[in-house]
Structure formats: C-alpha cells, structure tokens
Design a protein around this motif. Structure first.
Motif, PDB file in Angstrom:
ATOM      1  N   ARG A 185      -3.004  27.975  -9.834  1.00  0.00           N
ATOM      2  CA  ARG A 185      -1.847  27.856 -10.726  1.00  0.00           C
ATOM      3  C   ARG A 185      -0.884  26.786 -10.223  1.00  0.00           C
ATOM      4  NH1 ARG A 185       0.421  33.606 -12.658  1.00  0.00           N
ATOM      5  NH2 ARG A 185       1.590  32.157 -13.985  1.00  0.00           N
ATOM      6  N   LEU A 186      -0.693  26.719  -8.909  1.00  0.00           N
ATOM      7  CA  LEU A 186       0.180  25.680  -8.359  1.00  0.00           C
ATOM      8  C   LEU A 186      -0.394  24.291  -8.588  1.00  0.00           C
ATOM      9  CD1 LEU A 186       1.327  27.322  -4.995  1.00  0.00           C
ATOM     10  CD2 LEU A 186       2.740  26.848  -7.002  1.00  0.00           C
ATOM     11  N   MET A 187      -1.713  24.181  -8.561  1.00  0.00           N
ATOM     12  CA  MET A 187      -2.366  22.885  -8.783  1.00  0.00           C
ATOM     13  C   MET A 187      -2.660  22.642 -10.262  1.00  0.00           C
ATOM     14  SD  MET A 187      -2.356  21.730  -5.768  1.00  0.00           S
ATOM     15  CE  MET A 187      -3.224  20.209  -6.118  1.00  0.00           C
ATOM     16  N   LYS A 188      -2.240  23.579 -11.125  1.00  0.00           N
ATOM     17  CA  LYS A 188      -2.398  23.462 -12.581  1.00  0.00           C
ATOM     18  C   LYS A 188      -3.864  23.344 -13.004  1.00  0.00           C
ATOM     19  CE  LYS A 188       2.169  21.552 -13.609  1.00  0.00           C
ATOM     20  NZ  LYS A 188       2.746  21.810 -12.282  1.00  0.00           N
ATOM     21  N   ILE A 189      -4.693  24.207 -12.436  1.00  0.00           N
ATOM     22  CA  ILE A 189      -6.093  24.278 -12.840  1.00  0.00           C
ATOM     23  C   ILE A 189      -6.464  25.739 -13.053  1.00  0.00           C
ATOM     24  CG2 ILE A 189      -6.738  22.161 -11.629  1.00  0.00           C
ATOM     25  CD1 ILE A 189      -7.855  23.836  -9.373  1.00  0.00           C
ATOM     26  N   ARG A 190      -7.586  25.987 -13.692  1.00  0.00           N
ATOM     27  CA  ARG A 190      -8.039  27.349 -13.962  1.00  0.00           C
ATOM     28  C   ARG A 190      -9.555  27.368 -14.143  1.00  0.00           C
ATOM     29  NH1 ARG A 190      -7.036  30.069 -19.444  1.00  0.00           N
ATOM     30  NH2 ARG A 190      -9.051  30.892 -18.855  1.00  0.00           N
ATOM     31  N   VAL A 191     -10.110  28.568 -14.123  1.00  0.00           N
ATOM     32  CA  VAL A 191     -11.540  28.743 -14.345  1.00  0.00           C
ATOM     33  C   VAL A 191     -11.771  28.979 -15.834  1.00  0.00           C
ATOM     34  CG1 VAL A 191     -13.592  30.087 -13.744  1.00  0.00           C
ATOM     35  CG2 VAL A 191     -11.763  29.783 -12.065  1.00  0.00           C
ATOM     36  N   ALA A 192     -12.828  28.385 -16.388  1.00  0.00           N
ATOM     37  CA  ALA A 192     -13.171  28.558 -17.803  1.00  0.00           C
ATOM     38  C   ALA A 192     -14.672  28.728 -17.940  1.00  0.00           C
ATOM     39  CB  ALA A 192     -12.692  27.361 -18.625  1.00  0.00           C
ATOM     40  N   PHE A 233     -11.707  40.562  -2.616  1.00  0.00           N
ATOM     41  CA  PHE A 233     -11.178  40.772  -3.961  1.00  0.00           C
ATOM     42  C   PHE A 233     -10.006  39.861  -4.331  1.00  0.00           C
ATOM     43  CE2 PHE A 233     -13.287  44.763  -2.915  1.00  0.00           C
ATOM     44  CZ  PHE A 233     -14.037  44.965  -4.064  1.00  0.00           C
ATOM     45  N   TYR A 234      -9.517  39.050  -3.405  1.00  0.00           N
ATOM     46  CA  TYR A 234      -8.393  38.164  -3.723  1.00  0.00           C
ATOM     47  C   TYR A 234      -8.726  37.258  -4.899  1.00  0.00           C
ATOM     48  CZ  TYR A 234      -5.073  34.304  -3.147  1.00  0.00           C
ATOM     49  OH  TYR A 234      -4.125  33.334  -3.366  1.00  0.00           O
ATOM     50  N   PHE A 235      -9.808  36.492  -4.785  1.00  0.00           N
ATOM     51  CA  PHE A 235     -10.190  35.556  -5.845  1.00  0.00           C
ATOM     52  C   PHE A 235     -10.626  36.320  -7.096  1.00  0.00           C
ATOM     53  CE2 PHE A 235     -10.704  33.154  -1.931  1.00  0.00           C
ATOM     54  CZ  PHE A 235     -10.164  31.927  -2.242  1.00  0.00           C
ATOM     55  N   LEU A 236     -11.338  37.408  -6.908  1.00  0.00           N
ATOM     56  CA  LEU A 236     -11.874  38.172  -8.036  1.00  0.00           C
ATOM     57  C   LEU A 236     -10.767  38.709  -8.927  1.00  0.00           C
ATOM     58  CD1 LEU A 236     -14.624  39.263  -9.143  1.00  0.00           C
ATOM     59  CD2 LEU A 236     -14.139  41.362  -7.872  1.00  0.00           C
ATOM     60  N   ILE A 237      -9.761  39.333  -8.336  1.00  0.00           N
ATOM     61  CA  ILE A 237      -8.685  39.955  -9.108  1.00  0.00           C
ATOM     62  C   ILE A 237      -7.891  38.909  -9.888  1.00  0.00           C
ATOM     63  CG2 ILE A 237      -6.501  41.204  -8.921  1.00  0.00           C
ATOM     64  CD1 ILE A 237      -7.757  42.763  -6.593  1.00  0.00           C
ATOM     65  N   PHE A 238      -7.523  37.815  -9.220  1.00  0.00           N
ATOM     66  CA  PHE A 238      -6.703  36.807  -9.889  1.00  0.00           C
ATOM     67  C   PHE A 238      -7.472  36.087 -10.994  1.00  0.00           C
ATOM     68  CE2 PHE A 238      -4.018  36.974  -5.998  1.00  0.00           C
ATOM     69  CZ  PHE A 238      -2.797  37.202  -6.631  1.00  0.00           C
ATOM     70  N   GLU A 239      -8.748  35.774 -10.769  1.00  0.00           N
ATOM     71  CA  GLU A 239      -9.510  35.033 -11.777  1.00  0.00           C
ATOM     72  C   GLU A 239      -9.926  35.907 -12.955  1.00  0.00           C
ATOM     73  OE1 GLU A 239     -12.664  32.939  -9.850  1.00  0.00           O
ATOM     74  OE2 GLU A 239     -11.292  31.617  -8.741  1.00  0.00           O
ATOM     75  N   MET A 240      -9.890  37.225 -12.796  1.00  0.00           N
ATOM     76  CA  MET A 240     -10.153  38.117 -13.915  1.00  0.00           C
ATOM     77  C   MET A 240      -8.899  38.378 -14.743  1.00  0.00           C
ATOM     78  SD  MET A 240     -12.850  40.966 -12.445  1.00  0.00           S
ATOM     79  CE  MET A 240     -12.809  41.827 -14.018  1.00  0.00           C
ATOM     80  N   GLY A 241      -7.758  37.884 -14.286  1.00  0.00           N
ATOM     81  CA  GLY A 241      -6.502  38.059 -15.000  1.00  0.00           C
ATOM     82  C   GLY A 241      -6.394  37.119 -16.185  1.00  0.00           C
ATOM     83  N   PRO A 242      -5.315  37.240 -16.972  1.00  0.00           N
ATOM     84  CA  PRO A 242      -5.155  36.415 -18.176  1.00  0.00           C
ATOM     85  C   PRO A 242      -5.041  34.924 -17.892  1.00  0.00           C
ATOM     86  CG  PRO A 242      -3.140  37.648 -17.675  1.00  0.00           C
ATOM     87  CD  PRO A 242      -4.208  38.198 -16.790  1.00  0.00           C
ATOM     88  N   LYS A 243      -4.579  34.553 -16.705  1.00  0.00           N
ATOM     89  CA  LYS A 243      -4.454  33.132 -16.350  1.00  0.00           C
ATOM     90  C   LYS A 243      -5.754  32.549 -15.809  1.00  0.00           C
ATOM     91  CE  LYS A 243      -0.023  32.933 -17.268  1.00  0.00           C
ATOM     92  NZ  LYS A 243       0.525  32.105 -18.381  1.00  0.00           N
ATOM     93  N   ALA A 244      -6.713  33.407 -15.429  1.00  0.00           N
ATOM     94  CA  ALA A 244      -7.999  32.967 -14.867  1.00  0.00           C
ATOM     95  C   ALA A 244      -7.794  31.991 -13.714  1.00  0.00           C
ATOM     96  CB  ALA A 244      -8.874  32.345 -15.953  1.00  0.00           C
ATOM     97  N   ALA A 245      -6.802  32.272 -12.879  1.00  0.00           N
ATOM     98  CA  ALA A 245      -6.485  31.358 -11.792  1.00  0.00           C
ATOM     99  C   ALA A 245      -5.798  32.107 -10.663  1.00  0.00           C
ATOM    100  CB  ALA A 245      -5.584  30.224 -12.283  1.00  0.00           C
ATOM    101  N   THR A 246      -6.131  31.723  -9.441  1.00  0.00           N
ATOM    102  CA  THR A 246      -5.454  32.247  -8.263  1.00  0.00           C
ATOM    103  C   THR A 246      -4.096  31.554  -8.131  1.00  0.00           C
ATOM    104  OG1 THR A 246      -6.465  30.535  -6.899  1.00  0.00           O
ATOM    105  CG2 THR A 246      -7.652  32.636  -7.100  1.00  0.00           C
ATOM    106  N   PRO A 247      -3.209  32.052  -7.253  1.00  0.00           N
ATOM    107  CA  PRO A 247      -1.930  31.344  -7.046  1.00  0.00           C
ATOM    108  C   PRO A 247      -2.125  29.878  -6.669  1.00  0.00           C
ATOM    109  CG  PRO A 247      -1.812  33.526  -6.080  1.00  0.00           C
ATOM    110  CD  PRO A 247      -3.236  33.349  -6.537  1.00  0.00           C
ATOM    111  N   GLY A 248      -3.141  29.582  -5.865  1.00  0.00           N
ATOM    112  CA  GLY A 248      -3.406  28.185  -5.505  1.00  0.00           C
ATOM    113  C   GLY A 248      -3.779  27.350  -6.706  1.00  0.00           C
TER     114      GLY A 248
END
Length: 293
Positions: A102-109, A85-100
């Motif tokens: 976000r640090l690399m300035k990318i997201r799922v769309a 659930f690590y990836f699932l929870i973060f990518e379902m959030g408003p940022k659509a990105a895990t901490p990794g």
C-alpha cells in the motif's frame, strides 16, 4: 462531471496489460515495477522484524517471572504465526495489499478472468504465499542459524536459492514470482485517483430524474458496483457508452429523451450503491450478479 484519470502519466506499452471484465469493459492496468516490489517486501519484512523484536521483550518480561520456557515457546509460536499469516491476511483483504504494498501503491490482482470474475480467491492468495516459504523464508533461515548447525556450503546454497527466486521477476515479461505463476496472480500499480467529489455525491442531481424499480437495482452486486465506479472514474466515453447500453438491456430500461449515458450511469451507480449498503446493514452481502441472495 470531471475527474482525474487513475494514472497521471500514460502507461508505457511494456507495462500495460488488458483486463476484460465479465461486462466487456477493458480495464487497462499497469504492472508494478521491480523496484516497487522490492521496496514493498522490504517494508513488510521490516514491519515483521520490529513486531517480533517488540513481542520478544513482551514475552520475556511478562513470562520469565512465571515460566521462562513457556514464554519462549509462546514467542516461537507467535513468530511462526506472524511469518505464515502476515501476507495471507492482508492480501485476502479488500485492498489485496500488505502495508508495504500500500505504501508503494501496488496490489495483487488475478490474471485469469475466464470464470467471469477478476477478484482474488482465497486459494490464489494461499498458493502465492505458500510458495514464499520455499522461495525466501526457508533458504534464508539457513543463513541465520549457528555455524555449528549448518555448514558454510549449505548456507551458501541457501543464499543462491533465495537469489534465484528473488530475481525471478526480472526474467519474464509479466514480472511474476513463482508463486504468481502457480496462483494465477500478478502485482499491479494501484495509485489512488484524485477526484473532486465523491461519485455518490456527484450523482445526486442526476438521480432526481431517474426512478429505478427494486428489481432493476437488484440486477447487480458489489463486483459490478466496483466495475461501474472504475468506469465513471476513468471517463472513457466509448467505454461509458458500451456499459450504459449493457445495463439498459440488462434491467429493461428505456432511454428517456435527452438522457445522456453519463447521467444514467451516475444515477444507477447511486441507486445500486444505496441498495447494497442498505442490504449490508441487514447482514446480506451480494457479491455479484450471479449471487442469488
């Protein structure tokens, strides 16, 4: 009103993709490069590993005094939950990105906007992360098992399997994982725009000369607010003119003498944002213009 564009350098043609919103706005996006994606997953796996190591000590020290077998069982359950659930929870959030990410300035769309929305769905996030188990975690688990449980040939096949899927983004123009293909997603760059002032504050002066009725402000929801914010940040004159005209037609607004599209969009952005925030305080969240709540 002045603001910096979301990208400090022009997007290379090979990385540029077009995303048309339901409002007809062309939001050009930049695909994340493979290096950024590798860096993101490395950071995420490091976070998961450190969390598991720390939790192991917690479960052992806290559980062995009472019941050692129970402590180990709880740790295994926690490890499975974290991995699943690590990836699932973060990518379902408003940022659509895990901490990794976000640090690399990318997201799922989302890639498919045919249904009138470019937002990620829970099904899409679940699908792309369920495939990660087959792509990465399952075959790699063979490599960390004891040699008497898995022979060398199976371990080698697991390594080859993982390598194929890890390199999969290199062999398609949109740099998609197998999970992205099934889920209808892609990974894009999401650099933070540098703005002089908050958009809501910028529109304070222009708001004073505009008075919108409740029905006019109720015409749109949170999704349209985000689209309008992107339009105001990117400052593309033609796009702003088109969007202003669409909003005027939608809400039945008659353009006043001397009224500029920039001033109108700023004022409407402020009014819409204040209305949506007020409704959130009352527990009402209107997702988009099709939401009748």
């Amino acid at each position: 009103m002045s603001s910096a564009p979301p990208y400090t350098t022009p997007i290379p043609p090979s990385d540029r993709r077009t995303l048309i919103t339901p409002e007809g706005v062309d939001l050009q996006i930049q695909l994340a490069d493979v290096g950024a994606r590798i860096g993101a997953v490395t950071i995420d796996l490091l976070i998961i590993s450190i969390t598991l190591i720390l939790s192991l000590f917690v479960f052992i020290w806290g559980g062995f005094a009472v019941n050692g077998e129970l402590a180990i069982s709880l740790f295994i359950l926690f490890a499975l939950f974290l991995r699943s659930f690590y990836f699932l929870i973060f990518e379902m959030g408003p940022k659509a990105a895990t901490p990794g990410k976000r640090l690399m300035k990318i997201r799922v769309a989302a890639r498919n906007t045919a249904m009138g929305r470019a937002q990620l769905s829970a099904n899409a996030v679940f699908a792309r992360n369920a495939l990660r188990e087959i792509e990465l975690f399952l075959p790699l688990s063979f490599l960390i098992l004891k040699s008497n449980d898995v022979d060398g040939m199976i371990a080698l096949l697991g390594l080859i399997w993982s390598g194929i899927f890890l390199l999969f983004p290199l062999f398609n123009k949109d740099r998609l994982r197998a999970g992205d293909m099934i889920a209808g997603t892609w990974v894009v760059r999401a650099p933070k725009p540098i703005l002089g002032r908050d958009l809501a504050k910028q529109s304070q002066e222009s708001l004073e000369s505009f008075t919108f009725t409740p029905a006019q402000v109720e015409a749109y929801g949170i999704h349209e607010l985000h689209v309008l914010e992107t339009v105001l940040r990117t400052q593309k004159i033609k796009t702003m003119n088109d969007v202003a005209e669409r909003i005027r037609q939608k809400i039945g607004w008659t353009q006043m003498a001397g009224e500029t599209d920039t001033a109108f969009l700023n004022a409407y952005y402020r009014a819409l944002r204040e209305r949506l925030e007020a409704r959130l305080l009352m527990g009402v969240k209107r997702k988009d213009k099709f939401d009748t709540r």
